[in-house]
Design a protein around this motif. Sequence first.
Motif, PDB file in Angstrom:
ATOM      1  N   ASN B  62       7.777  49.199   8.706  1.00  0.00           N
ATOM      2  CA  ASN B  62       8.688  48.138   8.250  1.00  0.00           C
ATOM      3  C   ASN B  62       9.132  47.227   9.399  1.00  0.00           C
ATOM      4  O   ASN B  62       9.454  46.059   9.160  1.00  0.00           O
ATOM      5  CB  ASN B  62       9.893  48.742   7.517  1.00  0.00           C
ATOM      6  CG  ASN B  62       9.509  49.283   6.148  1.00  0.00           C
ATOM      7  OD1 ASN B  62       8.355  49.143   5.714  1.00  0.00           O
ATOM      8  ND2 ASN B  62      10.442  49.899   5.463  1.00  0.00           N
ATOM      9  N   VAL B  85      16.836  41.617   2.763  1.00  0.00           N
ATOM     10  CA  VAL B  85      15.471  42.128   2.896  1.00  0.00           C
ATOM     11  C   VAL B  85      15.480  43.406   3.730  1.00  0.00           C
ATOM     12  O   VAL B  85      14.864  44.415   3.359  1.00  0.00           O
ATOM     13  CB  VAL B  85      14.540  41.059   3.509  1.00  0.00           C
ATOM     14  CG1 VAL B  85      13.201  41.680   3.914  1.00  0.00           C
ATOM     15  CG2 VAL B  85      14.328  39.915   2.519  1.00  0.00           C
ATOM     16  N   HIS B  86      16.208  43.394   4.840  1.00  0.00           N
ATOM     17  CA  HIS B  86      16.282  44.604   5.663  1.00  0.00           C
ATOM     18  C   HIS B  86      16.975  45.747   4.926  1.00  0.00           C
ATOM     19  O   HIS B  86      16.593  46.912   5.073  1.00  0.00           O
ATOM     20  CB  HIS B  86      16.978  44.299   6.993  1.00  0.00           C
ATOM     21  CG  HIS B  86      16.068  43.628   7.973  1.00  0.00           C
ATOM     22  ND1 HIS B  86      16.199  42.318   8.373  1.00  0.00           N
ATOM     23  CD2 HIS B  86      14.959  44.090   8.608  1.00  0.00           C
ATOM     24  CE1 HIS B  86      15.235  42.013   9.222  1.00  0.00           C
ATOM     25  NE2 HIS B  86      14.464  43.060   9.370  1.00  0.00           N
ATOM     26  N   TRP B  88      16.712  46.495   1.870  1.00  0.00           N
ATOM     27  CA  TRP B  88      15.714  47.147   1.022  1.00  0.00           C
ATOM     28  C   TRP B  88      14.621  47.835   1.830  1.00  0.00           C
ATOM     29  O   TRP B  88      14.034  48.817   1.371  1.00  0.00           O
ATOM     30  CB  TRP B  88      15.145  46.158   0.005  1.00  0.00           C
ATOM     31  CG  TRP B  88      16.165  45.860  -1.057  1.00  0.00           C
ATOM     32  CD1 TRP B  88      16.959  44.760  -1.157  1.00  0.00           C
ATOM     33  CD2 TRP B  88      16.547  46.723  -2.140  1.00  0.00           C
ATOM     34  NE1 TRP B  88      17.811  44.868  -2.228  1.00  0.00           N
ATOM     35  CE2 TRP B  88      17.579  46.064  -2.852  1.00  0.00           C
ATOM     36  CE3 TRP B  88      16.128  47.976  -2.572  1.00  0.00           C
ATOM     37  CZ2 TRP B  88      18.190  46.625  -3.977  1.00  0.00           C
ATOM     38  CZ3 TRP B  88      16.727  48.533  -3.691  1.00  0.00           C
ATOM     39  CH2 TRP B  88      17.745  47.860  -4.380  1.00  0.00           C
ATOM     40  N   LEU B  89      14.344  47.344   3.024  1.00  0.00           N
ATOM     41  CA  LEU B  89      13.388  48.041   3.890  1.00  0.00           C
ATOM     42  C   LEU B  89      13.966  49.401   4.303  1.00  0.00           C
ATOM     43  O   LEU B  89      13.240  50.407   4.337  1.00  0.00           O
ATOM     44  CB  LEU B  89      13.065  47.208   5.133  1.00  0.00           C
ATOM     45  CG  LEU B  89      12.301  45.892   4.904  1.00  0.00           C
ATOM     46  CD1 LEU B  89      12.122  45.150   6.240  1.00  0.00           C
ATOM     47  CD2 LEU B  89      10.935  46.140   4.264  1.00  0.00           C
ATOM     48  N   GLU B  92      13.837  51.662   1.325  1.00  0.00           N
ATOM     49  CA  GLU B  92      12.479  52.163   1.111  1.00  0.00           C
ATOM     50  C   GLU B  92      12.214  53.405   1.945  1.00  0.00           C
ATOM     51  O   GLU B  92      11.712  54.419   1.451  1.00  0.00           O
ATOM     52  CB  GLU B  92      11.456  51.056   1.437  1.00  0.00           C
ATOM     53  CG  GLU B  92      10.018  51.370   1.010  1.00  0.00           C
ATOM     54  CD  GLU B  92       9.188  52.031   2.078  1.00  0.00           C
ATOM     55  OE1 GLU B  92       8.202  52.692   1.752  1.00  0.00           O
ATOM     56  OE2 GLU B  92       9.539  51.920   3.281  1.00  0.00           O
ATOM     57  N   ALA B 145      14.572  41.991  -3.294  1.00  0.00           N
ATOM     58  CA  ALA B 145      15.656  41.719  -2.340  1.00  0.00           C
ATOM     59  C   ALA B 145      16.303  40.364  -2.571  1.00  0.00           C
ATOM     60  O   ALA B 145      17.525  40.243  -2.570  1.00  0.00           O
ATOM     61  CB  ALA B 145      15.115  41.790  -0.910  1.00  0.00           C
ATOM     62  N   ALA B 152      10.146  42.975   1.567  1.00  0.00           N
ATOM     63  CA  ALA B 152      10.775  44.103   0.862  1.00  0.00           C
ATOM     64  C   ALA B 152       9.926  44.506  -0.344  1.00  0.00           C
ATOM     65  O   ALA B 152       9.797  45.699  -0.655  1.00  0.00           O
ATOM     66  CB  ALA B 152      12.186  43.738   0.428  1.00  0.00           C
ATOM     67  N   ASP B 153       9.339  43.513  -1.026  1.00  0.00           N
ATOM     68  CA  ASP B 153       8.439  43.823  -2.146  1.00  0.00           C
ATOM     69  C   ASP B 153       7.167  44.499  -1.642  1.00  0.00           C
ATOM     70  O   ASP B 153       6.685  45.457  -2.258  1.00  0.00           O
ATOM     71  CB  ASP B 153       8.098  42.534  -2.908  1.00  0.00           C
ATOM     72  CG  ASP B 153       9.336  41.889  -3.506  1.00  0.00           C
ATOM     73  OD1 ASP B 153       9.873  42.440  -4.483  1.00  0.00           O
ATOM     74  OD2 ASP B 153       9.786  40.854  -2.979  1.00  0.00           O
TER      75      ASP B 153
END
Lengths: 194, 194
Positions: B62, B85-86, B88-89, B92, B145, B152-153
């Motif tokens: 990531n 975005v981060h 969701w990273l 994950e 995100a 993120a996707d």
Amino acid sequence: MADSGNCYKVRLCCAQLGITLARRPVNILAGESRTAEFLALNPNGRIPLLQLPDGRLLAESNAMLGYLAAQSSLLPSDRFERALVHQWLFFEQYSHERFIATNRYWLHILGDAEFYAEQIKANEAPGYAALDVMEAVLAKSPFIAVGTYSIADIALYAYTHVAHEGGFDLTDYANIRAWLNRVEAEPGHIPMSA
Amino acid sequence: MADSGNCYKVRLCCAQLGITLARRPVNILAGESRTAEFLALNPNGRIPLLQLPDGRLLAESNAMLGYLAAQSSLLPSDRFERALVHQWLFFEQYSHERFIATNRYWLHILGDAEFYAEQIKANEAPGYAALDVMEAVLAKSPFIAVGTYSIADIALYAYTHVAHEGGFDLTDYANIRAWLNRVEAEPGHIPMSA
């Protein structure tokens, strides 16, 4: 939650950046992070949760650090150095926190060594493996990600400095202990109890 | 490693950004990520490992996505959107990969359902909890995100689209299934087998 390392990261970062935080206690032991009210704010039901003055919400402690430290010396502007900081933030969550913080949670927060004995034992080897990686890196560098103090140090300090509360002995980790002292000497450092 | 979702993330991101990658196979089942030679490159002994043309090394899939997507539409320039975005990273890696990818590793890669039966069972509830979080978010947003397709996707697609190989049934996750189709319709998409 005062003795959560993930919450402490955000307090420490804000203290060093001169950002004022209003704290709202969430007692996860009483299920307060899994109420319908809290899940409406963070569907993943975890703390900390950061609310900006305009009401927007951000979850994940290390994402908060990146947001708060943007355009400060705690997050390098160089593209590769910034990626290295993120590399260590992911290391912290995937290879360090989930073993070291989890054992601390069972031993120190819940105080139930017996019920979680098997899982605590299983987390020991990967927890020490994460400490071994840090020890090797800190033999060559004063700070973990880049040559200067960054949010990667804040993130890894949070649970490393209380690793003993998770049953991890840092006696043989001289580089980590020297780094803990360097982190504590940074301007604006505050202890977890603050 | 061709069937590692973490390696696939980087290939997919590069394909969509027009970045050429030279791939070097590392057989983790044969211990090739734990040799002295590999540990000199990545002390954490994990794949993927990204080497830039000038020789510099970056670990953590990531963190690679963030590095590669910098200044592209896959990573928003807005400070708060970038933090989402981060968020969701980190979700994950901490709440999704370690349950869903790990069960896939035991069931699909190692193919040893019996030896790991207890751990596989323990990972089911938190794995489905991660899918529940995604399902709720994707009921309100086309992407995970922010309103547009992002790294993120890419990160969450990698192991969600093969979740069934880890024993996770997506039948009741209509929003996730529609999102998988949207991700696959993005320009430059490549399958894991590519």
